[in-house]
Scaffold this motif. Structure first.
Motif, PDB file in Angstrom:
ATOM      1  N   LEU A  26       5.796 -18.746   4.119  1.00 43.17           N
ATOM      2  CA  LEU A  26       6.962 -18.439   3.293  1.00 43.17           C
ATOM      3  C   LEU A  26       8.231 -18.378   4.137  1.00 43.17           C
ATOM      4  CD1 LEU A  26       5.619 -15.679   0.840  1.00 43.17           C
ATOM      5  CD2 LEU A  26       5.844 -18.150   0.450  1.00 43.17           C
ATOM      6  N   MET A  27       8.136 -17.780   5.311  1.00 45.69           N
ATOM      7  CA  MET A  27       9.288 -17.704   6.201  1.00 45.69           C
ATOM      8  C   MET A  27       9.721 -19.095   6.644  1.00 45.69           C
ATOM      9  SD  MET A  27       7.931 -14.384   8.328  1.00 45.69           S
ATOM     10  CE  MET A  27       9.228 -14.313   9.550  1.00 45.69           C
ATOM     11  N   SER A  28       8.763 -19.955   6.869  1.00 44.24           N
ATOM     12  CA  SER A  28       9.054 -21.318   7.294  1.00 44.24           C
ATOM     13  C   SER A  28       9.796 -22.101   6.222  1.00 44.24           C
ATOM     14  CB  SER A  28       7.749 -22.028   7.662  1.00 44.24           C
ATOM     15  OG  SER A  28       8.005 -23.358   8.001  1.00 44.24           O
ATOM     16  N   VAL A  29       9.299 -22.053   4.989  1.00 45.33           N
ATOM     17  CA  VAL A  29       9.951 -22.809   3.925  1.00 45.33           C
ATOM     18  C   VAL A  29      11.332 -22.225   3.634  1.00 45.33           C
ATOM     19  CG1 VAL A  29       8.936 -21.589   1.933  1.00 45.33           C
ATOM     20  CG2 VAL A  29       9.564 -23.973   1.722  1.00 45.33           C
ATOM     21  N   GLY A  30      11.462 -20.918   3.712  1.00 49.74           N
ATOM     22  CA  GLY A  30      12.769 -20.295   3.490  1.00 49.74           C
ATOM     23  C   GLY A  30      13.778 -20.664   4.552  1.00 49.74           C
ATOM     24  N   SER A  31      13.367 -20.612   5.805  1.00 54.81           N
ATOM     25  CA  SER A  31      14.302 -20.926   6.884  1.00 54.81           C
ATOM     26  C   SER A  31      14.635 -22.410   6.923  1.00 54.81           C
ATOM     27  CB  SER A  31      13.769 -20.443   8.237  1.00 54.81           C
ATOM     28  OG  SER A  31      12.509 -20.996   8.518  1.00 54.81           O
ATOM     29  N   CYS A  32      13.661 -23.256   6.638  1.00 52.62           N
ATOM     30  CA  CYS A  32      13.903 -24.702   6.596  1.00 52.62           C
ATOM     31  C   CYS A  32      14.962 -25.028   5.540  1.00 52.62           C
ATOM     32  CB  CYS A  32      12.598 -25.430   6.302  1.00 52.62           C
ATOM     33  SG  CYS A  32      12.702 -27.228   6.295  1.00 52.62           S
ATOM     34  N   SER A  33      14.815 -24.452   4.361  1.00 52.96           N
ATOM     35  CA  SER A  33      15.763 -24.684   3.280  1.00 52.96           C
ATOM     36  C   SER A  33      17.134 -24.092   3.582  1.00 52.96           C
ATOM     37  CB  SER A  33      15.238 -24.084   1.976  1.00 52.96           C
ATOM     38  OG  SER A  33      14.091 -24.763   1.551  1.00 52.96           O
ATOM     39  N   ALA A  34      17.159 -22.892   4.153  1.00 46.23           N
ATOM     40  CA  ALA A  34      18.435 -22.237   4.465  1.00 46.23           C
ATOM     41  C   ALA A  34      19.244 -23.043   5.473  1.00 46.23           C
ATOM     42  CB  ALA A  34      18.188 -20.822   4.977  1.00 46.23           C
ATOM     43  N   VAL A  35      18.574 -23.568   6.496  1.00 41.53           N
ATOM     44  CA  VAL A  35      19.262 -24.406   7.484  1.00 41.53           C
ATOM     45  C   VAL A  35      19.903 -25.599   6.785  1.00 41.53           C
ATOM     46  CG1 VAL A  35      18.885 -25.979   9.436  1.00 41.53           C
ATOM     47  CG2 VAL A  35      17.889 -23.693   9.478  1.00 41.53           C
ATOM     48  N   ASP A  36      19.148 -26.249   5.915  1.00 37.34           N
ATOM     49  CA  ASP A  36      19.679 -27.396   5.168  1.00 37.34           C
ATOM     50  C   ASP A  36      20.921 -27.010   4.378  1.00 37.34           C
ATOM     51  OD1 ASP A  36      17.559 -29.017   5.954  1.00 37.34           O
ATOM     52  OD2 ASP A  36      16.450 -28.748   4.072  1.00 37.34           O
ATOM     53  N   ILE A  37      20.820 -25.929   3.626  1.00 37.48           N
ATOM     54  CA  ILE A  37      21.902 -25.549   2.725  1.00 37.48           C
ATOM     55  C   ILE A  37      23.174 -25.217   3.488  1.00 37.48           C
ATOM     56  CG2 ILE A  37      22.627 -23.730   1.108  1.00 37.48           C
ATOM     57  CD1 ILE A  37      19.679 -23.977   0.012  1.00 37.48           C
ATOM     58  N   VAL A  38      23.052 -24.462   4.562  1.00 36.70           N
ATOM     59  CA  VAL A  38      24.233 -24.139   5.371  1.00 36.70           C
ATOM     60  C   VAL A  38      24.850 -25.416   5.941  1.00 36.70           C
ATOM     61  CG1 VAL A  38      25.010 -23.004   7.492  1.00 36.70           C
ATOM     62  CG2 VAL A  38      23.554 -21.770   5.871  1.00 36.70           C
ATOM     63  N   GLN A  39      24.023 -26.315   6.470  1.00 33.38           N
ATOM     64  CA  GLN A  39      24.543 -27.557   7.047  1.00 33.38           C
ATOM     65  C   GLN A  39      25.203 -28.444   5.988  1.00 33.38           C
ATOM     66  OE1 GLN A  39      24.815 -28.165  10.388  1.00 33.38           O
ATOM     67  NE2 GLN A  39      24.141 -26.034  10.374  1.00 33.38           N
ATOM     68  N   ILE A  40      24.589 -28.545   4.823  1.00 30.89           N
ATOM     69  CA  ILE A  40      25.156 -29.362   3.740  1.00 30.89           C
ATOM     70  C   ILE A  40      26.508 -28.789   3.311  1.00 30.89           C
ATOM     71  CG2 ILE A  40      24.864 -30.019   1.309  1.00 30.89           C
ATOM     72  CD1 ILE A  40      21.774 -30.125   1.961  1.00 30.89           C
ATOM     73  N   LEU A  41      26.591 -27.473   3.153  1.00 32.75           N
ATOM     74  CA  LEU A  41      27.849 -26.851   2.747  1.00 32.75           C
ATOM     75  C   LEU A  41      28.921 -26.998   3.821  1.00 32.75           C
ATOM     76  CD1 LEU A  41      26.492 -23.684   0.911  1.00 32.75           C
ATOM     77  CD2 LEU A  41      27.580 -25.697  -0.119  1.00 32.75           C
ATOM     78  N   LYS A  42      28.533 -26.870   5.082  1.00 30.67           N
ATOM     79  CA  LYS A  42      29.509 -27.062   6.165  1.00 30.67           C
ATOM     80  C   LYS A  42      30.047 -28.494   6.173  1.00 30.67           C
ATOM     81  CE  LYS A  42      28.223 -23.593   9.598  1.00 30.67           C
ATOM     82  NZ  LYS A  42      27.739 -23.404  10.985  1.00 30.67           N
ATOM     83  N   LYS A  43      29.155 -29.467   6.002  1.00 34.11           N
ATOM     84  CA  LYS A  43      29.589 -30.867   5.972  1.00 34.11           C
ATOM     85  C   LYS A  43      30.523 -31.138   4.797  1.00 34.11           C
ATOM     86  CE  LYS A  43      25.775 -32.940   8.485  1.00 34.11           C
ATOM     87  NZ  LYS A  43      24.598 -33.794   8.437  1.00 34.11           N
ATOM     88  N   ALA A  44      30.329 -30.396   3.698  1.00 35.62           N
ATOM     89  CA  ALA A  44      31.193 -30.541   2.528  1.00 35.62           C
ATOM     90  C   ALA A  44      32.472 -29.711   2.674  1.00 35.62           C
ATOM     91  CB  ALA A  44      30.441 -30.129   1.264  1.00 35.62           C
ATOM     92  N   ARG A  45      32.634 -29.098   3.835  1.00 38.55           N
ATOM     93  CA  ARG A  45      33.800 -28.260   4.153  1.00 38.55           C
ATOM     94  C   ARG A  45      33.951 -27.084   3.182  1.00 38.55           C
ATOM     95  NH1 ARG A  45      37.004 -33.375   5.983  1.00 38.55           N
ATOM     96  NH2 ARG A  45      36.460 -33.302   8.188  1.00 38.55           N
ATOM     97  N   GLN A  46      32.802 -26.554   2.796  1.00 32.42           N
ATOM     98  CA  GLN A  46      32.788 -25.368   1.948  1.00 32.42           C
ATOM     99  C   GLN A  46      32.856 -24.129   2.842  1.00 32.42           C
ATOM    100  OE1 GLN A  46      32.476 -24.925  -1.716  1.00 32.42           O
ATOM    101  NE2 GLN A  46      33.539 -26.831  -1.229  1.00 32.42           N
ATOM    102  N   PRO A  47      33.543 -23.070   2.406  1.00 29.35           N
ATOM    103  CA  PRO A  47      33.734 -21.872   3.236  1.00 29.35           C
ATOM    104  C   PRO A  47      32.521 -20.935   3.227  1.00 29.35           C
ATOM    105  CG  PRO A  47      34.847 -21.593   1.144  1.00 29.35           C
ATOM    106  CD  PRO A  47      34.282 -23.003   1.152  1.00 29.35           C
ATOM    107  N   VAL A  48      31.366 -21.453   3.637  1.00 25.74           N
ATOM    108  CA  VAL A  48      30.143 -20.652   3.645  1.00 25.74           C
ATOM    109  C   VAL A  48      30.204 -19.641   4.794  1.00 25.74           C
ATOM    110  CG1 VAL A  48      28.862 -22.391   4.984  1.00 25.74           C
ATOM    111  CG2 VAL A  48      27.620 -20.719   3.601  1.00 25.74           C
ATOM    112  N   SER A  49      29.932 -18.370   4.455  1.00 20.13           N
ATOM    113  CA  SER A  49      29.951 -17.327   5.482  1.00 20.13           C
ATOM    114  C   SER A  49      28.623 -16.583   5.573  1.00 20.13           C
ATOM    115  CB  SER A  49      31.082 -16.330   5.206  1.00 20.13           C
ATOM    116  OG  SER A  49      30.883 -15.686   3.966  1.00 20.13           O
ATOM    117  N   GLY A  50      27.707 -16.873   4.650  1.00 24.20           N
ATOM    118  CA  GLY A  50      26.404 -16.223   4.692  1.00 24.20           C
ATOM    119  C   GLY A  50      25.409 -16.950   3.809  1.00 24.20           C
ATOM    120  N   CYS A  51      24.138 -16.837   4.182  1.00 27.08           N
ATOM    121  CA  CYS A  51      23.084 -17.437   3.378  1.00 27.08           C
ATOM    122  C   CYS A  51      21.809 -16.628   3.598  1.00 27.08           C
ATOM    123  CB  CYS A  51      22.854 -18.902   3.763  1.00 27.08           C
ATOM    124  SG  CYS A  51      21.599 -19.729   2.761  1.00 27.08           S
ATOM    125  N   GLU A  52      21.280 -16.120   2.516  1.00 22.56           N
ATOM    126  CA  GLU A  52      20.021 -15.371   2.543  1.00 22.56           C
ATOM    127  C   GLU A  52      19.078 -16.032   1.552  1.00 22.56           C
ATOM    128  OE1 GLU A  52      18.365 -10.946   1.272  1.00 22.56           O
ATOM    129  OE2 GLU A  52      20.506 -11.218   1.621  1.00 22.56           O
TER     130      GLU A  52
END
Length: 139
Positions: free
Chosen positions: A45-71
């Motif tokens: 569960l930790m693996s799938v959660g962290s794998c997805s979280a990394v993706d989401i933060v990177q995708i939002l950063k590439k879209a120049r979205q002001p992401v400051s946290g992801c849980e």
């Protein structure tokens, strides 16, 4: 990619990644575990959660979205009998950032689920995986 898992004592193992990071894994008390580390299925569960979280933060950063946290809150339902595989896994993302676009967050979750998260896509071949998200105030 490689990893090594070495028995320490009772139901305790030391798992070391190919990149040199280690964690303690321990089994439940009924097989000699002493609660010294995470359970193997918790790691899934930790693996799938962290794998997805990394993706989401990177995708939002590439879209120049002001992401400051992801849980990610990950829950799983396992079969009652052996092998007690996951039947269902749910990932709930709480993404923070001042002025985040709902559409960008939704799209990031979708892209992770359908295209980028290797762990989620692999486990999805055996379990029903669902996703939800919310946008929180900036950290």
């Amino acid at each position: 990619m490689e990893a090594r898992v070495k028995w320490h004592e009772n139901a305790v193992f030391i798992a070391e990644s190919g990149s040199g990071h280690a964690i303690v894994v321990d089994g439940p008390a009924e097989i000699g575990g002493r609660n010294l580390g995470v359970r193997p299925m918790e790691l899934m569960l930790m693996s799938v959660g962290s794998c997805s979280a990394v993706d989401i933060v990177q995708i939002l950063k590439k879209a120049r979205q002001p992401v400051s946290g992801c849980e990610v809150k990950v829950s799983g339902v396992r079969a009652d009998s052996d092998p007690k595989v996951f039947l269902k896994i749910h990932l709930h993302f709480i993404v923070a950032g001042a002025g985040l676009s709902e559409n960008h967050v939704k799209r990031a979750v979708q892209l992770s689920a359908e295209k980028y998260c290797s762990a989620s896509i692999m486990l999805g071949k055996a379990a029903e995986i669902t996703h939800s998200h919310e946008i929180a105030a900036a950290d």
